[in-house]
Design an enzyme around this catalytic site. Structure first.
Site, short mmCIF file in Angstrom:
data_model
loop_
_atom_site.label_atom_id
_atom_site.label_comp_id
_atom_site.label_asym_id
_atom_site.label_seq_id
_atom_site.Cartn_x
_atom_site.Cartn_y
_atom_site.Cartn_z
N ASP A 1 41.88 98.05 45.29
CA ASP A 1 43.08 98.81 45.64
C ASP A 1 43.92 99.04 44.38
O ASP A 1 44.16 98.12 43.60
CB ASP A 1 43.89 98.05 46.69
CG ASP A 1 44.90 98.94 47.39
OD1 ASP A 1 45.99 99.13 46.82
OD2 ASP A 1 44.61 99.42 48.48
N ASN B 1 51.92 109.15 42.76
CA ASN B 1 52.10 110.41 43.49
C ASN B 1 53.56 110.86 43.48
O ASN B 1 53.85 112.05 43.31
CB ASN B 1 51.60 110.26 44.92
CG ASN B 1 50.09 110.27 45.03
OD1 ASN B 1 49.41 110.93 44.23
ND2 ASN B 1 49.55 109.54 45.99
N ASP C 1 45.34 112.66 42.15
CA ASP C 1 43.92 112.94 42.37
C ASP C 1 43.12 112.74 41.08
O ASP C 1 41.97 112.25 41.10
CB ASP C 1 43.72 114.37 42.88
CG ASP C 1 44.12 114.52 44.33
OD1 ASP C 1 44.36 113.48 45.00
OD2 ASP C 1 44.19 115.67 44.82
N GLU D 1 43.87 105.28 48.01
CA GLU D 1 43.58 104.56 46.77
C GLU D 1 42.69 103.35 47.01
O GLU D 1 42.61 102.44 46.19
CB GLU D 1 44.90 104.09 46.13
CG GLU D 1 45.65 103.01 46.88
CD GLU D 1 46.58 103.53 47.96
OE1 GLU D 1 47.55 102.84 48.29
OE2 GLU D 1 46.34 104.64 48.49
#
Length: 346
Positions: free
Chosen positions: A205, A213, A222, A248
């Site tokens: 993770d 973001n 991305d 993620e």
């Protein structure tokens, strides 16, 4: 002709890649009756690629031979040992009549998993039959591309979540019963070195990915996911399986001889990621939790254990690798008790 149509219909009904290669080898064997038909895959990093046989049928023997999926990489032959195969990967059919008639057809495939069909015959292959084999391989490549479309994450090109359960169950069966049917002493020797290896499932993770973001936008987010996927492909071994579960969150299914070996493999990924400079973002870190796959395990149970280890890593500083087994042993986590005989209906 009807047998050929039946074989092709059976081939396109499959959804498992190893089974697909076996079906292709069977189709070619039924069509040409060769001395040997082999599906060979080039695996490993560029410059150190090796050949793995995913399906091989020899005249006069029963069953299908294949190299075990988790066999040691250094036991596979280097690409240079088979120059005709190596040349065929570039897209050109290779032929040799030096003592034995050999024809090698390119199979194509995804980067890191290209392959060839190698046929050994007791007589030259006619132009008509060569064209027929080429037509069958076009169908095979088209169907393989459809499988890729359905099995891979569109952004990272890693395997997607819906392919995980089947792969997990195959891995646990292999761990319990040994790999595919043993048709040769050579395969048994190769398996002996892996006899004590077990499977480990890791949840990976990205720490504070929401900040990426929020601060840089989803396009940069991305790009981070795409670059991390490339790092993971370069870091893990050719037979490790890497999945994107969404957002993620990533999963790796690996085979190691001990918890320490699995932890070291995952920690090297953590360090590599931490030291990598991502455009605009700079550095990111990973929290990783992993658990040994147990006998009779289910995908959800293994994921739940690894997920608890990830949450522990995040709650205790992030940017670290935590083993579920070690956490239970040292009291960091408590193993839930199972009430045998209790049935929960709702």
């Amino acid at each position: 002709m009807y047998d050929l149509v039946d074989n092709l219909a059976d081939l396109t009904a499959l959804r498992d890649r190893d089974a697909l290669d076996v079906a292709l080898a069977n189709t070619i064997s039924d069509l040409l009756l060769p001395l040997c038909a082999s599906i060979c895959r080039a695996v490993g990093d560029q410059g150190n690629e090796r050949w793995r046989i995913s399906a091989q049928i020899q005249a006069g023997t029963s069953g299908v031979f294949s190299d075990a999926a988790w066999m040691p990489f250094d036991q596979l032959p280097l690409l240079a040992k088979f120059p005709m195969r190596q040349l065929a990967i570039s897209g050109q059919i290779q032929e040799s009549d030096d003592g034995q008639h050999i024809v090698v057809f390119p199979l194509g495939g995804t980067p890191g998993n290209t392959g060839v069909l190698e046929i050994r015959l007791d007589a030259p292959l006619s132009a008509q039959r060569r064209d027929l084999v080429s037509g069958i391989l076009r169908l095979y490549r088209n169907f393989s591309a459809l499988l890729d479309y359905g099995e891979r994450d569109s952004l990272t090109d890693l395997l997607n979540r819906k392919t995980f359960d089947g792969a997990f169950l195959r891995a646990t069966l292999e761990q319990k019963n040994g790999s595919a049917e043993d048709n040769s002493h050579r395969q048994q020797e190769r398996r002996d070195t892996e006899a004590y290896a077990t499977y480990w499932l890791a949840m990976i993770d990205i720490d504070h990915f929401k900040r990426v973001n929020d601060n840089f936008g989803h396009l940069i987010g991305d790009e981070v996911l795409l670059l991390l996927a490339r790092l993971m492909r370069a870091h893990f071994r050719f037979n490790d399986q890497i999945y994107r579960f969404g957002g993620e969150e990533f999963v790796a299914l690996v085979r190691c001889h001990s918890e320490a070996e699995a932890s070291a493999l995952l920690d090297r990924l953590r360090i590599t990621t931490q030291n990598h400079v991502f455009p605009q973002v700079g550095s990111i870190t990973l929290s990783i939790g992993f658990s040994e796959v147990r006998a009779g395990d289910s995908p959800s149970a293994a994921i739940e254990r690894a997920d608890k280890a990830v949450y522990y890593a995040k709650e205790h500083g992030r940017n670290q690798v935590c083993s579920y087994g070690s956490l239970v042993s040292n009291g960091g986590l408590v193993e839930p008790t199972t009430n045998v005989g209790d049935v929960e209906l709702f």
